[in-house]
Design a protein around this motif. Structure first.
Motif, PDB file in Angstrom:
ATOM      1  N   ALA A 336       0.836  -1.203   0.000  1.00 31.29           N
ATOM      2  CA  ALA A 336       0.000   0.000   0.000  1.00 31.29           C
ATOM      3  C   ALA A 336       0.870   1.252   0.000  1.00 31.29           C
ATOM      4  CB  ALA A 336      -0.919   0.006   1.210  1.00 31.29           C
ATOM      5  N   GLU A 340       0.175   3.963  -2.769  1.00 31.71           N
ATOM      6  CA  GLU A 340      -0.176   5.337  -2.378  1.00 31.71           C
ATOM      7  C   GLU A 340       0.918   6.315  -2.787  1.00 31.71           C
ATOM      8  OE1 GLU A 340      -3.191   4.395   1.320  1.00 31.71           O
ATOM      9  OE2 GLU A 340      -1.287   5.346   1.770  1.00 31.71           O
ATOM     10  N   PRO A 400      12.658  17.467  -0.353  1.00 31.99           N
ATOM     11  CA  PRO A 400      11.692  17.371   0.740  1.00 31.99           C
ATOM     12  C   PRO A 400      11.106  18.749   1.053  1.00 31.99           C
ATOM     13  CG  PRO A 400      13.706  16.245   1.319  1.00 31.99           C
ATOM     14  CD  PRO A 400      13.973  16.951   0.032  1.00 31.99           C
ATOM     15  N   PHE A 409       9.757   9.345  -2.242  1.00 35.53           N
ATOM     16  CA  PHE A 409      10.187   8.807  -0.952  1.00 35.53           C
ATOM     17  C   PHE A 409       9.423   7.522  -0.649  1.00 35.53           C
ATOM     18  CE2 PHE A 409       9.846   9.139   3.834  1.00 35.53           C
ATOM     19  CZ  PHE A 409      11.178   8.917   4.101  1.00 35.53           C
ATOM     20  N   TRP A 481       2.463  18.813   4.064  1.00 33.57           N
ATOM     21  CA  TRP A 481       1.407  18.068   4.749  1.00 33.57           C
ATOM     22  C   TRP A 481       0.613  17.214   3.766  1.00 33.57           C
ATOM     23  CZ3 TRP A 481      -3.855  19.786   6.983  1.00 33.57           C
ATOM     24  CH2 TRP A 481      -4.237  18.891   7.996  1.00 33.57           C
ATOM     25  N   ASN A 483      -0.757  14.421   4.303  1.00 35.71           N
ATOM     26  CA  ASN A 483      -1.681  13.481   4.946  1.00 35.71           C
ATOM     27  C   ASN A 483      -3.136  13.599   4.486  1.00 35.71           C
ATOM     28  OD1 ASN A 483      -1.687  11.249   6.604  1.00 35.71           O
ATOM     29  ND2 ASN A 483      -2.590  12.406   8.276  1.00 35.71           N
ATOM     30  N   LEU A 486      -3.490  11.635   1.449  1.00 32.07           N
ATOM     31  CA  LEU A 486      -3.330  10.197   1.673  1.00 32.07           C
ATOM     32  C   LEU A 486      -4.549   9.595   2.347  1.00 32.07           C
ATOM     33  CD1 LEU A 486       0.388  10.224   2.747  1.00 32.07           C
ATOM     34  CD2 LEU A 486      -0.554   8.883   0.895  1.00 32.07           C
ATOM     35  N   HIS A 490      -6.654   5.727   1.641  1.00 34.83           N
ATOM     36  CA  HIS A 490      -6.375   4.518   2.430  1.00 34.83           C
ATOM     37  C   HIS A 490      -7.364   3.380   2.191  1.00 34.83           C
ATOM     38  CE1 HIS A 490      -3.140   6.451   4.289  1.00 34.83           C
ATOM     39  NE2 HIS A 490      -3.796   7.149   5.194  1.00 34.83           N
TER      40      HIS A 490
ATOM     41  N   TYR B  66       3.229  17.332  14.381  1.00 34.19           N
ATOM     42  CA  TYR B  66       2.046  16.937  13.612  1.00 34.19           C
ATOM     43  C   TYR B  66       2.384  15.709  12.781  1.00 34.19           C
ATOM     44  CZ  TYR B  66       3.856  19.151   9.313  1.00 34.19           C
ATOM     45  OH  TYR B  66       4.598  19.504   8.221  1.00 34.19           O
ATOM     46  N   THR B  67       1.334  15.049  12.332  1.00 26.99           N
ATOM     47  CA  THR B  67       1.542  13.849  11.536  1.00 26.99           C
ATOM     48  C   THR B  67       1.656  14.244  10.076  1.00 26.99           C
ATOM     49  OG1 THR B  67       0.327  12.543  13.117  1.00 26.99           O
ATOM     50  CG2 THR B  67       0.575  11.617  10.916  1.00 26.99           C
ATOM     51  N   TRP B  68       2.825  14.006   9.522  1.00 24.30           N
ATOM     52  CA  TRP B  68       3.092  14.395   8.137  1.00 24.30           C
ATOM     53  C   TRP B  68       2.311  13.487   7.195  1.00 24.30           C
ATOM     54  CZ3 TRP B  68       6.203  11.986   4.183  1.00 24.30           C
ATOM     55  CH2 TRP B  68       6.565  12.844   3.136  1.00 24.30           C
ATOM     56  N   ALA B  69       2.403  12.205   7.453  1.00 25.79           N
ATOM     57  CA  ALA B  69       1.692  11.269   6.593  1.00 25.79           C
ATOM     58  C   ALA B  69       1.535   9.937   7.318  1.00 25.79           C
ATOM     59  CB  ALA B  69       2.446  11.056   5.285  1.00 25.79           C
ATOM     60  N   VAL B  70       0.455   9.254   6.985  1.00 23.53           N
ATOM     61  CA  VAL B  70       0.269   7.876   7.439  1.00 23.53           C
ATOM     62  C   VAL B  70       0.023   7.058   6.200  1.00 23.53           C
ATOM     63  CG1 VAL B  70      -1.127   6.301   8.797  1.00 23.53           C
ATOM     64  CG2 VAL B  70      -0.792   8.634   9.579  1.00 23.53           C
ATOM     65  N   SER B  71       0.747   5.952   6.077  1.00 21.65           N
ATOM     66  CA  SER B  71       0.480   5.094   4.935  1.00 21.65           C
ATOM     67  C   SER B  71       0.843   3.674   5.295  1.00 21.65           C
ATOM     68  CB  SER B  71       1.299   5.562   3.731  1.00 21.65           C
ATOM     69  OG  SER B  71       1.069   4.706   2.636  1.00 21.65           O
ATOM     70  N   ASP B  72      -0.058   2.756   4.986  1.00 20.06           N
ATOM     71  CA  ASP B  72       0.244   1.346   5.170  1.00 20.06           C
ATOM     72  C   ASP B  72       0.610   1.022   6.611  1.00 20.06           C
ATOM     73  OD1 ASP B  72       0.370  -1.163   4.269  1.00 20.06           O
ATOM     74  OD2 ASP B  72       2.123  -0.924   2.999  1.00 20.06           O
ATOM     75  N   PHE B  74       2.391   2.766   8.546  1.00 19.89           N
ATOM     76  CA  PHE B  74       3.578   3.503   8.971  1.00 19.89           C
ATOM     77  C   PHE B  74       3.195   4.960   9.217  1.00 19.89           C
ATOM     78  CE2 PHE B  74       5.148   0.372   5.811  1.00 19.89           C
ATOM     79  CZ  PHE B  74       5.823  -0.454   6.687  1.00 19.89           C
ATOM     80  N   PHE B  76       4.519   8.771   9.684  1.00 21.01           N
ATOM     81  CA  PHE B  76       5.657   9.673   9.514  1.00 21.01           C
ATOM     82  C   PHE B  76       5.302  10.994  10.182  1.00 21.01           C
ATOM     83  CE2 PHE B  76       5.364   6.912   5.793  1.00 21.01           C
ATOM     84  CZ  PHE B  76       6.599   6.286   5.831  1.00 21.01           C
ATOM     85  N   MET B 138      12.790  10.719   8.688  1.00 22.27           N
ATOM     86  CA  MET B 138      12.171  11.475   7.595  1.00 22.27           C
ATOM     87  C   MET B 138      12.479  12.964   7.748  1.00 22.27           C
ATOM     88  SD  MET B 138       9.607  13.282   6.098  1.00 22.27           S
ATOM     89  CE  MET B 138       8.449  13.548   7.428  1.00 22.27           C
ATOM     90  N   PHE B 142      14.605  15.649   5.631  1.00 17.76           N
ATOM     91  CA  PHE B 142      14.082  16.964   5.234  1.00 17.76           C
ATOM     92  C   PHE B 142      15.110  18.049   5.531  1.00 17.76           C
ATOM     93  CE2 PHE B 142      12.293  20.951   6.769  1.00 17.76           C
ATOM     94  CZ  PHE B 142      11.652  21.396   5.620  1.00 17.76           C
ATOM     95  N   LEU B 196      10.375   4.802  11.406  1.00 19.80           N
ATOM     96  CA  LEU B 196      11.487   5.725  11.164  1.00 19.80           C
ATOM     97  C   LEU B 196      11.748   6.568  12.403  1.00 19.80           C
ATOM     98  CD1 LEU B 196      11.019   6.986   7.495  1.00 19.80           C
ATOM     99  CD2 LEU B 196      12.554   5.253   8.372  1.00 19.80           C
TER     100      LEU B 196
END
Lengths: 505, 650
Positions: A336, A340, A400, A409, A481, A483, A486, A490, B66-72, B74, B76, B138, B142, B196
């Motif tokens: 995933a 994604e 980044p 990434f 950001w 998220n 994303l 999901h 803050y939460t940069w990303a959530v995937s699978d 994981f 970040f 991560m 950056f 990470l």
């Protein structure tokens, strides 16, 4: 409440009807009105598409905003629309980008303004249709119909070699699509339905899957485009007017990847698992080979076109690493992440490549040259433009904090789970991508003023400033950001991963 | 505290955005005011954080912003890890940055890019803080790339100069080679640790110490070794270790304040910081440590040699930076992370001082940077002279100056180590001391003493720089003298770093040294009987003899050992090699792939070939459709004859 409005139909037909209205203003009789109507229609369409995002239910993988009506009942063909986490962001990308395209052609297109604007509006509706269609015949109609306005745009407002480019573009993509049509008809004969969701559930033997997979691969690989069927793209970009290039890069290329997600993976998971090596191999060739080819370009548009192919290699790689992750680690965790990542890369590439083509357009409008060697020291006369160009170049390089980083990434993180060397080759883009992008920036933007024409350049006007500025904000926002984007993916992607884990045989 | 950490990071960012977007509106004074206020807030609060963590025993902070990303599955995050190590880095970064901001008012006066410059250096401060305060890989990446971006922008600040825009492209690309390894390292971390986050990774490092991976089939690699090596490739790029050092000397094309801030004091030490931060990983891999040690030792010695033949004042200092970075990396290699960080800190002060002093000289000389055209500047620039002397003595490790403590500690630590390669490293760092003293005082004597070799016009305009320049020099000179002696006890032999650094008992060379450590004074007295002290004095004396007493010797050497001189003058030929094989090779490959692969094979044979084949067949087919009735009639008759005869034969 929005689903009652038949929102998706509105997003398809409003721009198409608007497009015909614009055409009705007459060729060059009233270009001001044509522009105004186009702008109003595109802005309205975009505003109407926002509820897709805001009222999107992120907890379900099933289709939303569904509309279904019988169309050709004797063949069981339906007018069936709906979106999920894969298609919804792409529709927003489409409605947003079209505004920019209308604005970018505002006072640049002086001949046949109404037809130009009308073509883009009609194309917008058709593109939304491609992403929203859930019936494969409907999908196919939109998919092919979309070629017509693009054919016209390149053929009429294009550069000197536009005829060669349009025919190449048309034949290439048309040839690919025919294979898809054959596959669709075959599946209809087996299942009695043209519904894409029905195809997803349809049992297929591995032989059938492989033939269908290959037919789809040809259709979608041309569109992405993947090596070695990519050579139509640089030619099309070079000849296309700025708006055409933007739509081509930002949206049309995404359709190939969308096809993999909507058709290849869920309909033929067994064959995808068998032949994933082929897609991965072609993706890596796209990343590395095309990266080197981009280094050799002397035409800015060609360079960005090759860079697009290379970046799309990351998309196809991310989509297909799932199976080798399973082989290598015994679990689908990471799949995933790759998918994604690929989808974020699609959206980001829409912004970044669109922005870069707009930047070239800004220069081309002033100097009527795309040759890198015609420029040098643009930063001296166009400092604001230079700032934007460097920002978008950095996003293209995957820095980044910009959107370009996120997808790359995630795909690299996923790829290393499948095989270290796949990740290794993919990651070389960090170096090659930086080399071709920043070398171009060095030669075009930096340095002493190269010649009198550069010395006389005017910096961005207000219209151009807002176009590039809005893209800059999105590029940074998505980088800082990602998220929210994303989150909408999901449920759909998780469902897809469970689905492809079962080979359907 | 969380809000304070946030304020420290955001204050310079806001300053940078304001100066960048509204630079024209707020004018030059507005730009430097707003950025200096931002960095001053950041610096003040950093000192407060330092006090909180070091003196008040504040708990280690580790939390997400803050939460940069959530995937699978994981997650970040963007988050901060603030402990004693971070606090030290924050103080060093913001203090040097503040000094450089103030100094810039004088140095960049009248430059058309004044506001832009302030925007960049504040952005740099933000990025560097993000890097050192990260609590996950991560965000580390950056910050890592963001400082690279600012470095790129600042090296090419004077974008009209061909040399500057060549240098910044080169710097970016060479750093990208390092980052290529770095990102793969991060990917392998995620693969094996499924996170990470530093905390998750460090606490699980032990569980993975026996797991192997076959990167090359049939060759087992320890996973931790692989991760550490890949991450260190990133450090080699950023901290300019051989063979990825080539960008740093060229980076001197940037304005001098950034050479001090970015290319001496802070950014280039990011690699050292990173390895120290990752000590819980590196400790598990002696292979990786040896690799680090050997690379560091090569850099320390061989880059020092190059400093001997440079004539540009900034390039001498640049090569000395390369060499000193090598010393820090050597310390990391022998697990004396604290010593590496200690040298990082002292070096940040005295090297920033030396660069800013060089800048002061350059201003006085009207942007003449060739030391052969200087001389006797002592009487014209008294403050610059005095502060340069302090900086130079600190650099060569003169007993009592801060550089003495940190460098001597590293040399001793290497002497105690039993790691593979430590013998070579010990020789290298010891010889390096002589070389350092020689090139440092060669430059010092050539610039400030001896004959005045500048032209008459320049001489008549020579005067000491304004206060905004000299005050930062003085403020940096103070720690260059004292900080070493004051902090050596707690930093190296106390528990200053607490839980931030992990050192296994069998690697702990600093603990061995600590057994006979009796305080700073004792360390100085002990230093007087070590070979390092005599070597540095010998270097100083040699420099004095050659450049003050008998200048003919230098020319004589140059003539007699021309081949050696040429090798050094060409910097071992690294640039030529890279230009020819990497840059040139990539362009050649690109051209071949484009002209043969794309144009000839795919387009020529496959695409247009298909079209031509279709066209050829169509052309053949066309001959059959001539439109003449008698042709068709003839064909019909032929067909009929054929058909009839076929029937008869059958």
């Amino acid at each position: 409440m929005f689903s009652d409005l038949s929102l998706l139909s509105l997003l398809i037909w409003l721009p198409i009807v608007g497009g015909f209205a614009v055409l009705a203003t007459g060729a060059d009789k009233n270009p001001g009105l044509a522009r105004l109507i186009s702008l109003v229609v595109t802005v309205l369409t975009f505003l109407l598409s926002i509820p897709l995002f805001t009222s999107f239910d992120t907890t379900t993988a099933s289709m939303q905003f569904v509309e279904k009506a019988s169309w050709i009942s004797s063949f069981n063909i339906h007018y069936h629309l709906g979106v999920d986490g894969i298609s919804m962001p792409l529709i927003l990308l489409t409605t947003f980008t079209t505004i920019l395209v209308v604005a970018a052609g505002w006072d640049v297109i002086k001949v046949k303004t109404a037809q130009y604007m009308g073509a883009f509006l009609i194309m917008e509706g058709l593109m939304v249709g491609v992403f929203a269609a859930l019936d494969s015949v409907l999908f196919y109609v939109f998919w092919e119909a979309m070629l017509i306005p693009m054919f016209i745009i390149i053929g009429i407002w294009g550069g000197p070699n536009r005829v060669y480019a349009t025919i190449k573009f048309f034949l290439y993509t048309f040839l690919g699509s025919v294979f898809m049509l054959v596959a669709l008809i075959y599946m209809f004969t087996q299942s009695g339905s043209f519904g894409i969701l029905d195809f997803h559930q349809m049992p297929l033997s591995i032989e059938e899957q492989i033939y269908i997979f290959l037919a789809f691969l040809i259709a979608f690989a041309v569109k992405v485009p993947m090596w070695p069927v990519h050579t139509w793209l640089p030619d099309a970009h070079v000849e296309a007017p700025t708006g055409g290039s933007v739509i081509l890069a930002a949206i049309m290329l995404k359709m190939g990847a969308y096809g993999f997600l909507r058709f290849s993976l869920p309909i033929t998971p067994g064959a995808s698992a068998e032949l994933d090596w082929l897609v991965i191999l072609l993706s890596l060739i796209a990343v590395v080979y095309i990266g080197f080819v981009a280094l050799a370009q002397s035409d800015m548009k060609k360079l960005i076109a090759y860079s697009s192919i290379s970046h799309m290699g990351f998309v196809t790689l991310g989509l297909f690493v799932a199976f080798s992750i399973y082989e290598n680690t015994g679990s689908y965790q990471g799949a995933a992440l790759g998918i994604e990542g690929a989808m974020v890369q699609m959206i980001s590439h829409g912004f970044v490549s669109g922005a870069l083509f707009l930047c070239v357009g800004v220069l081309y409008d002033r100097m009527h040259s795309r040759e890198i060697s015609a420029y040098g020291g643009v930063a001296n006369t166009m400092p604001i433009f230079a700032g934007f160009a460097v920002l978008f170049a950095m996003a293209n390089v995957g820095l980044p904090g910009t959107s370009g980083f996120v997808g790359e990434f995630m795909v690299i993180l996923a790829a290393v789970k499948s095989n270290f060397w796949i990740a290794f080759l993919a990651a070389t883009t960090l170096i090659i991508g930086a080399a071709y992008t920043l070398w171009m920036i060095k030669r075009v933007i930096f340095g002493e003023v190269a010649n009198d024409s550069v010395g006389k350049l005017q910096d961005l006007n207000r219209r151009e400033y807002w176009i590039l500025g809005s893209l800059a904000v999105l590029v940074i926002l998505l980088g800082v950001w990602p998220n929210p984007l994303l989150e909408v993916m999901h449920a759909t992607v998780d469902n897809l991963v469970t689905h492809i884990a079962d080979p359907k045989i | 505290m969380e809000n304070i950490y946030l304020a420290i990071v955001l204050a310079p960012l806001i300053g940078s955005i304001v100066a960048g977007l509204w630079g024209k509106k707020i004018g030059t004074a507005g730009a430097h005011t707003v950025t200096i206020i931002g960095v001053a807030i950041s610096c003040g609060l950093s000192f407060y954080v330092f006090k909180h963590h070091v003196f008040d025993g504040g708990a280690v902070f580790n939390g997400a912003v803050y939460t940069w990303a959530v995937s699978d599955g994981f997650t970040f995050d963007i988050g901060f890890l603030v402990d004693q190590l971070t606090a030290m880095m924050m103080v060093v970064v913001t203090f040097v940055s503040l000094m450089v901001h103030i100094y810039t008012i004088g140095y960049m006066k009248g430059d058309p890019g004044y506001q832009r410059f302030f925007c960049y250096i504040s952005l740099f401060t933000f990025s560097m803080l993000m890097l050192v305060m990260a609590n996950n890989f991560m965000q580390l990446f950056f910050g890592w790339e963001a400082v690279g971006l600012v470095s790129y922008l600042l090296i090419g600040f004077w974008y009209k100069r061909e040399t500057a825009i060549y240098a910044n492209l080169k710097a970016f690309l060479v750093n990208r080679v390092g980052d290529f390894g770095f990102i793969l390292g991060i990917a392998v971390v995620l693969m094996y640790f499924n996170s990470l986050d530093y905390e998750d990774v460090f606490s699980n490092a032990g569980n993975l110490s026996n797991i192997t991976i076959q990167v090359i089939p049939g060759w087992d690699w320890n996973v931790i070794t692989l991760i550490c090596m890949l991450l260190f490739i990133g450090a080699m790029g950023k901290s300019a270790q051989v063979p990825l050092h080539v960008w740093l000397p060229d980076s001197m094309e940037g304005p001098t304040p950034i050479s001090a801030l970015i290319h001496a004091a802070t950014m280039v030490t990011a690699g050292v910081f990173m390895v120290a931060r990752m000590s819980p990983l590196y400790e598990w891999s002696e292979t990786a440590l040896s690799f680090v040690l050997i690379i560091g030792a090569i850099t320390a010695l061989f880059m020092g040699f190059l400093g001997l033949v440079q004539n540009d004042i900034k390039r001498v200092v640049a090569y000395s930076t390369l060499s000193q970075l090598g010393y820090m990396v050597v310390a990391l290699g022998v697990s004396a992370y604290a010593a590496g960080l200690f040298h990082l800190m002292t070096h940040a002060f005295f090297k920033a001082l030396l660069f800013l002093a060089a800048g002061s000289v350059i201003i006085a000389m009207h942007h003449q940077q060739d030391i052969r055209k200087m001389g006797g500047l002592r009487k014209y620039l008294p403050i610059t002279y005095a502060t340069s002397l302090i900086g130079s003595l600190a650099l060569i490790g003169f007993p009592g100056f801060s550089g003495f403590f940190s460098k001597d500690a590293i040399i001793e630590a290497v002497g105690h180590s039993e790691l593979f390669g430590s013998g070579f490293a010990y020789t290298a760092v010891l010889l390096g001391v002589f070389v350092t003293a020689l090139y440092t005082f060669r430059m010092f004597f050539l610039v400030f003493h001896g004959k005045e070799r500048m032209d008459e016009d320049t001489r008549s305009h020579l005067k000491e720089s304004p206060l905004v320049v000299t005050v930062p020099l003085i403020l940096l000179a103070i720690p260059s003298v004292f900080i070493g002696g004051l902090t050596i006890g707690p930093m190296l032999f106390g528990d200053y770093f607490g839980s931030s650094l992990v050192v296994f008992k069998e690697h702990d060379v600093l603990a061995q040294m600590g057994e006979y450590f009796t305080g700073a004074l004792g360390f100085v007295l002990h230093g007087l009987v070590t070979p390092a002290f005599y070597l540095s004095m010998a270097g100083l004396a040699t420099a004095w003899y050659i450049y003050m007493k008998k200048p003919s010797i230098a020319t004589h050497f140059k003539e007699k050992y021309k081949s050696i001189y040429n090798v050094l003058d060409n910097a071992y030929g690294c640039d030529d090699f890279n230009d020819k094989w990497f840059a040139g090779g990539a362009r050649r490959i690109g051209n071949v792939l484009f002209k043969v692969g794309d144009a000839k094979v795919i387009d020529g044979v496959m695409v247009n070939g298909t079209a031509q084949t279709v066209g050829w067949w169509a052309g053949v087919a066309r001959y059959m459709q001539t439109g003449y009735l008698y042709h068709y009639a003839f064909a019909m008759i032929l067909g009929l004859v054929g058909l009839v005869s076929w029937i008869f034969i059958v």
